[in-house]
Design a protein around this motif. Structure first.
Motif, PDB file in Angstrom:
ATOM      1  N   LEU A 142       4.447   9.074  -1.987  1.00  0.00           N
ATOM      2  CA  LEU A 142       4.878   7.764  -1.496  1.00  0.00           C
ATOM      3  C   LEU A 142       3.670   6.954  -1.060  1.00  0.00           C
ATOM      4  O   LEU A 142       2.757   7.471  -0.417  1.00  0.00           O
ATOM      5  CB  LEU A 142       5.829   7.945  -0.309  1.00  0.00           C
ATOM      6  N   MET A 143       3.674   5.657  -1.420  1.00  0.00           N
ATOM      7  CA  MET A 143       2.632   4.743  -0.984  1.00  0.00           C
ATOM      8  C   MET A 143       3.280   3.529  -0.332  1.00  0.00           C
ATOM      9  O   MET A 143       4.141   2.893  -0.926  1.00  0.00           O
ATOM     10  CB  MET A 143       1.756   4.302  -2.163  1.00  0.00           C
ATOM     11  N   LEU A 213      11.677  -0.481  -0.314  1.00  0.00           N
ATOM     12  CA  LEU A 213      12.359  -0.510  -1.599  1.00  0.00           C
ATOM     13  C   LEU A 213      11.350  -0.529  -2.759  1.00  0.00           C
ATOM     14  O   LEU A 213      11.515   0.178  -3.755  1.00  0.00           O
ATOM     15  CB  LEU A 213      13.275  -1.725  -1.681  1.00  0.00           C
ATOM     16  N   THR A 214      10.305  -1.328  -2.629  1.00  0.00           N
ATOM     17  CA  THR A 214       9.287  -1.383  -3.663  1.00  0.00           C
ATOM     18  C   THR A 214       8.606  -0.029  -3.837  1.00  0.00           C
ATOM     19  O   THR A 214       8.375   0.446  -4.953  1.00  0.00           O
ATOM     20  CB  THR A 214       8.235  -2.451  -3.337  1.00  0.00           C
ATOM     21  N   ALA A 215       8.302   0.621  -2.710  1.00  0.00           N
ATOM     22  CA  ALA A 215       7.630   1.927  -2.771  1.00  0.00           C
ATOM     23  C   ALA A 215       8.521   2.985  -3.414  1.00  0.00           C
ATOM     24  O   ALA A 215       8.050   3.825  -4.185  1.00  0.00           O
ATOM     25  CB  ALA A 215       7.234   2.361  -1.364  1.00  0.00           C
ATOM     26  N   GLN A 217      10.894   2.507  -5.581  1.00  0.00           N
ATOM     27  CA  GLN A 217      11.120   2.212  -7.000  1.00  0.00           C
ATOM     28  C   GLN A 217       9.860   2.406  -7.836  1.00  0.00           C
ATOM     29  O   GLN A 217       9.936   2.514  -9.057  1.00  0.00           O
ATOM     30  CB  GLN A 217      11.629   0.775  -7.152  1.00  0.00           C
ATOM     31  N   ARG A 218       8.698   2.478  -7.174  1.00  0.00           N
ATOM     32  CA  ARG A 218       7.439   2.703  -7.856  1.00  0.00           C
ATOM     33  C   ARG A 218       6.716   3.861  -7.186  1.00  0.00           C
ATOM     34  O   ARG A 218       5.719   3.657  -6.472  1.00  0.00           O
ATOM     35  CB  ARG A 218       6.561   1.458  -7.825  1.00  0.00           C
ATOM     36  N   PRO A 219       7.204   5.076  -7.351  1.00  0.00           N
ATOM     37  CA  PRO A 219       6.619   6.203  -6.635  1.00  0.00           C
ATOM     38  C   PRO A 219       5.188   6.465  -7.056  1.00  0.00           C
ATOM     39  O   PRO A 219       4.802   6.250  -8.193  1.00  0.00           O
ATOM     40  CB  PRO A 219       7.531   7.374  -7.014  1.00  0.00           C
ATOM     41  N   LEU A 220       4.405   6.956  -6.110  1.00  0.00           N
ATOM     42  CA  LEU A 220       3.007   7.319  -6.357  1.00  0.00           C
ATOM     43  C   LEU A 220       2.955   8.559  -7.249  1.00  0.00           C
ATOM     44  O   LEU A 220       3.654   9.527  -7.020  1.00  0.00           O
ATOM     45  CB  LEU A 220       2.309   7.616  -5.026  1.00  0.00           C
ATOM     46  N   ARG A 221       2.162   8.499  -8.290  1.00  0.00           N
ATOM     47  CA  ARG A 221       2.025   9.645  -9.229  1.00  0.00           C
ATOM     48  C   ARG A 221       1.008  10.643  -8.717  1.00  0.00           C
ATOM     49  O   ARG A 221       0.061  10.288  -8.064  1.00  0.00           O
ATOM     50  CB  ARG A 221       1.622   9.127 -10.619  1.00  0.00           C
TER      51      ARG A 221
END
Length: 221
Positions: A142-143, A213-215, A217-221
């Motif tokens: 998570l970021m 919500l943004t974090a 939907q765009r999880p840290l790889r």
């Protein structure tokens, strides 16, 4: 596997019988426009001027007057008593995010049950709105781009451990557990990254909903 008849590409809001304001519901529906009432949450929705798209539960809490106002084709009676109405809803929803309102306040046992449901492996991505908090289960990565000083509370729902950057008190080397070490009231120093193993809830101030919500939907790889 339980069929998931409630589907939406944007998101689904689930309303329960706890404390919920018109502002809470309006904010949630702005993110997730399909409204599902967990049993007696139908009365809450109708009192706020919103007719639920679906009612799901064992139907022991919904009032007779609310039941009459909702088409029978939109009511899913799930008779089993092995799960809560919130779990019954979550297991029948197919959506990228579920916004949960009306599950904090009034009944602490209901709140704890809902938080427990959110960290189950089969649960969808759920974001709960409480009076002062945005709450969600931490994914493995998570970021969060947060302003310095923002409260970041971590609460384990089982044994958990992880690493972090951007927290005033780093979490490396800490074995978290309910009834043991928890991580409430930490603070961001800027961009926060978390790598987590185990069931962990993240609690942020309400004004961080968009960031959360943004974090998610765009999880840290």
């Amino acid at each position: 596997m339980t069929p998931r008849p409630v589907r939406d590409r944007q998101g689904v809001t689930v309303i329960g019988g706890g404390a919920v304001s018109d502002a809470d519901l309006t904010q949630a529906l702005g993110v997730a426009p399909v409204l599902v009432a967990a049993d007696g949450g139908a009365d809450q929705a109708l009192a706020l001027g919103r007719a639920p798209d679906w009612v799901i539960g064992d139907l022991d809490s919904i009032s007779h007057s609310a039941r009459r106002r909702i088409p029978s084709s939109r009511v899913m009676h799930v008779a089993e008593q092995d799960s809560t109405d919130f779990v019954k809803c979550l297991s029948r929803i197919d959506a990228p995010v579920v916004m949960a309102v009306g599950f904090a306040g009034l009944r602490l046992d209901h709140t704890l049950a809902a938080l427990t449901a959110m960290v189950q492996p089969q649960a969808p991505c759920v974001v709960m709105l409480a009076s002062d908090d945005v709450i969600f289960a931490c994914p493995p990565r998570l970021m969060l781009p947060l302003m310095p000083g923002t409260r970041v509370s971590l609460y384990p729902m089982g044994p958990a451990q992880g690493t972090s950057t951007g927290l005033e008190w780093p979490i490396e080397g800490i074995g978290f557990a309910p009834g043991g070490r928890v991580g409430t009231s930490n603070r961001a120093t800027g961009l926060v990254t978390l790598r987590m193993e185990g069931p962990m809830l993240v609690m942020l101030p309400r004004d961080c909903l968009g960031t959360a919500l943004t974090a998610l939907q765009r999880p840290l790889r």
